[in-house]
Motif scaffolding. Structure first.
Motif, mmCIF file in Angstrom:
data_model
loop_
_atom_site.group_PDB
_atom_site.id
_atom_site.type_symbol
_atom_site.label_atom_id
_atom_site.label_comp_id
_atom_site.label_asym_id
_atom_site.label_seq_id
_atom_site.Cartn_x
_atom_site.Cartn_y
_atom_site.Cartn_z
ATOM 1 N N ILE A 10 -42.852 42.970 -36.249
ATOM 2 C CA ILE A 10 -41.670 42.647 -37.048
ATOM 3 C C ILE A 10 -40.700 43.818 -36.989
ATOM 4 O O ILE A 10 -40.972 44.895 -37.526
ATOM 5 C CB ILE A 10 -42.057 42.337 -38.509
ATOM 6 N N GLY A 11 -39.589 43.610 -36.307
ATOM 7 C CA GLY A 11 -38.572 44.640 -36.172
ATOM 8 C C GLY A 11 -38.489 45.171 -34.751
ATOM 9 O O GLY A 11 -39.521 45.415 -34.110
ATOM 10 N N GLU A 34 -36.876 39.968 -34.541
ATOM 11 C CA GLU A 34 -35.767 40.831 -34.943
ATOM 12 C C GLU A 34 -34.686 39.966 -35.590
ATOM 13 O O GLU A 34 -34.160 39.046 -34.974
ATOM 14 C CB GLU A 34 -35.205 41.564 -33.723
ATOM 15 N N ARG A 35 -34.375 40.270 -36.841
ATOM 16 C CA ARG A 35 -33.415 39.432 -37.562
ATOM 17 C C ARG A 35 -31.975 39.648 -37.100
ATOM 18 O O ARG A 35 -31.104 38.805 -37.333
ATOM 19 C CB ARG A 35 -33.525 39.689 -39.052
ATOM 20 N N GLU A 38 -29.405 42.152 -31.976
ATOM 21 C CA GLU A 38 -29.643 43.179 -30.960
ATOM 22 C C GLU A 38 -30.751 44.106 -31.439
ATOM 23 O O GLU A 38 -31.059 44.185 -32.627
ATOM 24 C CB GLU A 38 -28.346 43.951 -30.704
ATOM 25 N N LEU A 39 -31.374 44.788 -30.491
ATOM 26 C CA LEU A 39 -32.417 45.759 -30.840
ATOM 27 C C LEU A 39 -31.780 47.059 -31.320
ATOM 28 O O LEU A 39 -30.568 47.225 -31.306
ATOM 29 C CB LEU A 39 -33.330 46.000 -29.639
ATOM 30 N N GLY A 40 -32.622 47.987 -31.765
ATOM 31 C CA GLY A 40 -32.123 49.310 -32.131
ATOM 32 C C GLY A 40 -32.205 49.645 -33.603
ATOM 33 O O GLY A 40 -32.080 50.810 -33.978
ATOM 34 N N PHE A 100 -34.441 37.353 -31.077
ATOM 35 C CA PHE A 100 -33.364 37.847 -31.913
ATOM 36 C C PHE A 100 -32.958 36.807 -32.958
ATOM 37 O O PHE A 100 -33.283 35.624 -32.852
ATOM 38 C CB PHE A 100 -32.161 38.234 -31.052
ATOM 39 N N ASN A 101 -32.228 37.263 -33.963
ATOM 40 C CA ASN A 101 -31.733 36.389 -35.028
ATOM 41 C C ASN A 101 -32.850 35.582 -35.682
ATOM 42 O O ASN A 101 -32.668 34.420 -36.056
ATOM 43 C CB ASN A 101 -30.656 35.443 -34.481
ATOM 44 N N THR A 102 -34.014 36.210 -35.812
ATOM 45 C CA THR A 102 -35.176 35.545 -36.399
ATOM 46 C C THR A 102 -35.775 36.450 -37.468
ATOM 47 O O THR A 102 -36.147 37.591 -37.186
ATOM 48 C CB THR A 102 -36.238 35.235 -35.327
ATOM 49 N N SER A 103 -35.876 35.953 -38.679
ATOM 50 C CA SER A 103 -36.412 36.748 -39.783
ATOM 51 C C SER A 103 -37.671 36.107 -40.343
ATOM 52 O O SER A 103 -37.929 34.917 -40.159
ATOM 53 C CB SER A 103 -35.363 36.898 -40.887
#
Length: 496
Positions: A10-11, A34-35, A38-40, A100-103
């Protein structure tokens, strides 16, 4: 052979990339959630304030298997760190693993009787699904959820054109041009933003703080890189750590007068260099009593701007907003049409079921984590990046390498649940009673005990090589290439 797992990370920040790489390297199937788009993590450009840069030198803010580019400055800027993390993800084939864009909205133990967790997921467009995993690595760290403060009168303040934003939302210098800016907080991000506001054409800049804290300039005395002072094992030994032998305690008692004199000399030097008497910002607490992860690096230009009046520093905190102004708890009213709240982030794992959150966090907010990574009473779950420090990336890297071995039962010194609970109890007692400064951030702070923490991790992993030569080991900062050698000397394995 250890069984291959489907691992959820997660993350996709510094810690998530380290965890994904470590589990993937061992042969596990990895999915990274990753909510953001983009990463980082905090280094993702849309989350960074102007001119953000690392507090740690680039040779410390790196993974063991990848140095930062030679042409990067000693303290890289935000876009450079983001580029480094992007390259790291590409080097290890991690980007295809990221959703991405997933929480994560909730999680629970699997109901099929197998080890692992079922996670409720939600995408940015509102699509909701559930998915099961054999193991979960929480890598959201300490900068995931904004700490949002509200005060009476905010609507009226905003109705006449005022703006109230969290420090992470200050992403464009044009936002402050021509405005009366008030920054709440005294972290490095707060002082960075205050300096940036002056340089970006703010009409006035005020910083409101509760207590002044000791800060360390990039070069102490204008000559010595601070990593040569705060990041070396010889300095670390001046702080009594946990699990000290009787002989070590005796040595500390004998050396106490000399250690006291050392800290007073450093305080005197910093007082002159940073103009602490002139600005009225000299801290009341002895410097050694507060060395932890909250000790910030001095923002270049900040104290000079306070001294010459370009930044007004006021002790206190917000009481309420008024049209065109902010009233402080002491009654002072500051003309302002923009409030930037540099008040940090919330700790916690809100999607973890309440019964497990109670096992994870004590009533006083202290975390129960063995090596700051795992809790035996929360199975099939671990944490990477919760061992915060002055060298965050190296901490996350070593924690990830430890966690995958722990999850696979492959630590050379694999602890029993009883041993883990006893150690956690000992560490909680030490933080609460022997080193109160260690309670910062729920006890999730390694500083100033980097070497001691790393010693424990690599020893658990069975590293046969653990030290450099005595001179380098005691008088040099942690070396990522050296820790890469230590990790290579630990037993290797692959899952089936």
């Amino acid at each position: 052979m250890t069984k291959r797992k489907h691992v959820c990370v997660i993350g996709a920040g510094v810690s998530g990339l380290a965890a994904a790489r470590s589990f993937k390297k061992r042969g596990h199937r990895v999915t990274v959630l990753e909510r953001s788009h983009e990463l980082g993590g905090v280094w993702e450009p849309s989350r960074s304030y102007p001119d953000v840069q690392t507090q740690s030198p680039k040779d410390l803010y790196r993974y063991t298997d990848k140095a930062m580019p030679k042409d990067f400055p000693e303290w890289p800027k935000g876009p450079q760190v983001f580029s480094y993390l992007s390259d790291y993800a590409d080097d290890h084939g991690l980007r295809p693993l990221i959703r991405f864009n997933t929480s994560v909205s909730a999680m629970r133990r699997r109901d099929d009787g197998k080890p692992g967790w079922e996670l409720d997921l939600e995408t940015a467009n509102g699509e909701k699904t559930s998915e099961t995993f054999d193991f979960v690595a929480v890598c959201t760290g300490q900068f995931s959820e904004k700490n949002i403060l509200t005060h009476p009168g905010q609507e009226e303040f905003e109705a006449v054109g005022g703006a109230v934003i969290h420090s992470s939302e200050y992403t464009d210098p044009a936002m402050v041009k021509g405005r009366d800016v008030t920054v709440l907080g005294f972290s490095k991000s707060a002082t960075d933003i205050a300096v940036s506001a002056v340089r970006s054409g703010a009409r006035s800049v005020t910083i409101v703080y509760l207590e002044s804290v000791w800060r360390i300039p990039y070069f102490v005395g204008g000559l010595i890189n601070f990593k040569r002072i705060l990041y070396i094992r010889a300095q670390e030994k001046m702080f009594p750590g946990w699990s000290l032998s009787g002989f070590a305690r005796f040595n500390h008692a004998v050396a106490r007068p000399f250690i006291w004199a050392h800290w007073r000399a450093l305080e005197a030097l910093l007082t002159v260099q940073l103009k602490l008497n002139k600005t009225g910002l000299k801290p009341k607490e002895p410097i050694e009593g507060g060395v932890n992860c909250s000790v910030p690096i001095a923002t270049p230009g900040f104290f000079e701007m306070v001294a010459d009046g370009r930044i007004k520093a006021v002790q206190g905190t917000f009481a309420s907003y008024e049209p065109g102004a902010i009233r402080l708890t002491g009654g002072e009213v500051i003309k302002s049409d923009m409030a930037i709240l540099a008040v940090g982030w919330k700790l916690g794992v809100p999607y973890l079921p309440a019964e497990y959150r109670e096992k994870l966090v004590e009533p006083d907010g202290q975390y129960r984590l063995y090596r700051l990574i795992a809790n035996p009473d929360i199975p099939d779950l671990g944490f990477v990046g919760f061992n915060s420090s002055f060298c965050t990336v190296l901490c996350a890297d070593l924690a990830a390498e430890w966690l995958v071995r722990y999850a696979d039962g492959k630590l050379t010194k694999q602890p029993t649940p009883e041993e883990m609970r006893a150690n956690m109890d000992m560490m909680l007692h030490w933080r609460r009673n022997e080193r109160p400064a260690a309670k910062i951030y729920g006890g999730l702070c390694v500083a100033p005990y980097h070497f001691k923490h790393f010693d424990e991790l690599i020893d658990d992993m069975g590293a046969r090589v653990k030290r450099r030569n005595p001179l380098a080991e005691n008088l040099s900062p942690p070396d990522a290439d050296a820790y890469a050698r230590y990790l290579r000397s630990a037993p290797d394995y692959q899952v089936a």
